[in-house]
Design a protein around this motif. Structure first.
Motif, short mmCIF file in Angstrom:
data_model
loop_
_atom_site.label_atom_id
_atom_site.label_comp_id
_atom_site.label_asym_id
_atom_site.label_seq_id
_atom_site.Cartn_x
_atom_site.Cartn_y
_atom_site.Cartn_z
N ASP A 258 50.05 -114.66 53.30
CA ASP A 258 51.47 -114.72 52.95
C ASP A 258 51.68 -114.98 51.47
O ASP A 258 52.54 -114.38 50.83
N ALA A 259 50.93 -115.95 50.93
CA ALA A 259 51.09 -116.30 49.52
C ALA A 259 50.77 -115.10 48.63
O ALA A 259 51.48 -114.81 47.66
N ALA A 302 61.69 -105.41 63.90
CA ALA A 302 62.00 -106.49 64.84
C ALA A 302 62.08 -105.96 66.27
O ALA A 302 61.66 -106.65 67.22
N LEU A 303 62.61 -104.76 66.44
CA LEU A 303 62.73 -104.19 67.78
C LEU A 303 61.36 -103.80 68.35
O LEU A 303 61.16 -103.81 69.57
N LEU A 304 60.42 -103.44 67.48
CA LEU A 304 59.11 -102.99 67.93
C LEU A 304 58.07 -104.10 67.95
O LEU A 304 56.99 -103.91 68.53
N ALA A 305 58.36 -105.24 67.35
CA ALA A 305 57.32 -106.25 67.09
C ALA A 305 56.62 -106.71 68.37
O ALA A 305 55.38 -106.76 68.42
N ALA A 306 57.38 -107.04 69.40
CA ALA A 306 56.77 -107.55 70.63
C ALA A 306 55.88 -106.50 71.28
O ALA A 306 54.77 -106.80 71.75
N ARG A 307 56.34 -105.25 71.32
CA ARG A 307 55.55 -104.19 71.94
C ARG A 307 54.29 -103.88 71.15
O ARG A 307 53.22 -103.63 71.73
N VAL A 308 54.41 -103.90 69.83
CA VAL A 308 53.23 -103.63 69.00
C VAL A 308 52.19 -104.73 69.18
O VAL A 308 50.98 -104.46 69.30
N ALA A 309 52.65 -105.99 69.21
CA ALA A 309 51.72 -107.10 69.40
C ALA A 309 51.04 -107.03 70.76
O ALA A 309 49.84 -107.32 70.90
N VAL A 317 47.54 -107.25 64.59
CA VAL A 317 48.81 -106.82 64.00
C VAL A 317 49.04 -107.49 62.65
O VAL A 317 49.57 -106.88 61.71
N ILE A 318 48.61 -108.75 62.52
CA ILE A 318 48.86 -109.50 61.29
C ILE A 318 48.16 -108.87 60.09
O ILE A 318 48.70 -108.88 58.98
N VAL A 357 57.14 -107.02 61.49
CA VAL A 357 56.15 -107.03 62.58
C VAL A 357 55.09 -108.11 62.31
O VAL A 357 54.70 -108.87 63.21
N ARG A 358 54.64 -108.18 61.08
CA ARG A 358 53.63 -109.19 60.72
C ARG A 358 54.18 -110.60 60.85
O ARG A 358 53.52 -111.49 61.40
#
Length: 444
Positions: A258-259, A302-309, A317-318, A357-358
């Protein structure tokens, strides 16, 4: 003549179940209140982001240095109180902290239009409001992140973070759309009435959440040496939070990634508007469309994040998100006036999509790995480390732009953001599938 087509009962039942599955946590009253409070609070915050500098420029005719200082003060809270805020929040129930922060922020912001109408508004007044608002935002955000596991449980963190990220993405598009016309019609100081009202309503909704997390214990009772001892000093608690985060290989990797990402993102952003205006030849309206496209990318993420994970695993994913989407930001410095700029704007939207997503996956892992009594300190430490480089990124971006030019600075930023995948890739996150597998015992 054939009659109207009717949906069979089994099909209607299946559709009903699908709708309920899509709603998920939104069917729960307490999460629905947090979701609505987030929408109103974030809308207010997005209006502040645009209206506060406009108030300085349009109403007070502030110069460039004064506007820059005002912007710096809005983020100074993370450096001033970032670490101790986590220790303080860990001593308290999180929901009242959120409510108090919202109410006080609403009150402070309301002083700007009041002072303007009374003829008392000054740049120093704006400085004070920006600083107080920024400090309170740190406390709100730390409590907000720490409260979510109590509200939804650790097994539903990805879904909860995804839904909250979706509404934040919507407000990142709607906020400037509301603030701009309102500031032009009623004046930038008056636009802050919307911010004040949004945060006040956010606090009201949050106060109606029925979940009451237990007040954190002074010391873990299961430790014999802790019995009969007094609460540790603030510095000891801050140090405990730092050690916990930095010793955990997964949390340490998320903070380092992140940094690095934020440092090069700010470096990139510092020259993005310069490039769009001077080398891509875009006017203010077109620049606004490019930035709105980034908001649309964030909403889609945001809409895809849960499905992608769920499909690829939370850990992969990260590191995959920045590796696949950050290189597309290099399309911008390669663009020229005309259609290639539109293609480059798609790269910026992809950056926002991958970033959300990340963050959804990463926040869920951080929350799941952290014991309840350390959630506030974990969140504050993460904020302090990952936001601490923002001023440095701005300075480096300005220096690089002066020496190498805007396009070269964008190339550097794109390369640096892409390399931010390495800390996660070189950690246990490379193969971590679910947040549940990472969650330690909740007792410290």
């Amino acid at each position: 003549m054939p009659g109207p087509i009717r949906t069979s009962r089994p099909r209607r039942a299946r559709l009903g179940r699908l709708r309920e599955a899509d709603l998920g946590l939104l069917r729960e009253a307490d999460f629905g209140l947090l979701f609505a409070a987030t929408a109103l609070g974030q809308l207010g915050d997005r209006v502040v982001f645009l209206a506060l500098p406009l108030a300085a420029i349009a109403a007070l005719h502030a110069d460039a240095f004064q506007v820059g200082l005002l912007t710096a003060l809005t983020t100074a809270g993370s450096l001033l109180v970032g670490l101790p805020a986590g220790a303080w929040v860990d001593r308290l129930r999180k929901r009242p902290v959120m409510v108090c922060a919202d109410v006080v922020r609403a009150t402070v912001l309301a002083t700007i239009p009041t002072a303007w109408w009374a003829g008392l508004l000054s740049i120093r007044w704006l400085y004070a409001v920006a600083l107080v608002h920024g400090v309170l935002t740190v406390f709100f955000d730390v409590a907000y992140v720490s409260f979510l596991p109590h509200l939804v449980g650790r097994g539903r963190l990805v879904e909860g973070n995804a839904k909250l990220s979706a509404i934040r993405s919507v407000t990142s598009i709607a906020g400037p759309a509301v603030a701009g016309p309102l500031a032009g019609w009623a004046g930038a100081p008056a636009a802050l009435v919307v911010s004040s009202a949004g945060m006040a309503l956010s606090g009201l909704l949050a106060s109606r959440i029925r979940v009451r997390e237990q007040l954190p214990e002074e010391l873990p009772r299961e430790l014999p040496e802790a019995r009969g001892r007094r609460r540790p000093r603030l510095r000891q608690e801050v140090t405990e939070g730092l050690k916990f985060v930095l010793r955990d290989p997964v949390l340490r990797a998320t903070l380092c990634g992140d940094a690095l990402f934020n440092l090069f993102l700010v470096l990139y952003q510092s020259m993005l508007l310069v490039f769009l205006e001077r080398q891509a030849g875009l006017g203010p309206g077109a620049v606004g469309l490019v930035l709105s496209g980034m908001g649309c990318g964030a909403l889609l993420g945001a809409l895809l994040a849960a499905r992608v994970a769920e499909r690829f695993g939370t850990g992969p994913v990260i590191w995959l998100a920045p590796l696949l989407t950050c290189p597309l930001t290099a399309l911008m410095p390669a663009a020229r006036p005309g259609w290639s700029t539109c293609v480059a704007a798609v790269g910026l939207a992809a950056l926002s999509l991958g970033g959300v997503v990340r963050v959804v996956a990463q926040s869920s892992v951080q929350q799941a790995r952290t014991p309840d009594r350390l959630l506030g300190r974990m969140s504050a430490t993460a904020r302090f480390v990952t936001w601490g480089g923002l001023p440095l990124g701005g300075v480096l971006g300005g220096a690089a732009g002066s020496v190498f030019g805007a396009a070269a600075t964008l190339w550097i930023g794109a390369a640096g953001m892409t390399l931010s995948f390495l800390p996660a890739f070189l950690s246990p996150l490379r193969t971590l599938r679910t947040v549940r597998a990472a969650a330690p015992a909740t007792k410290g």
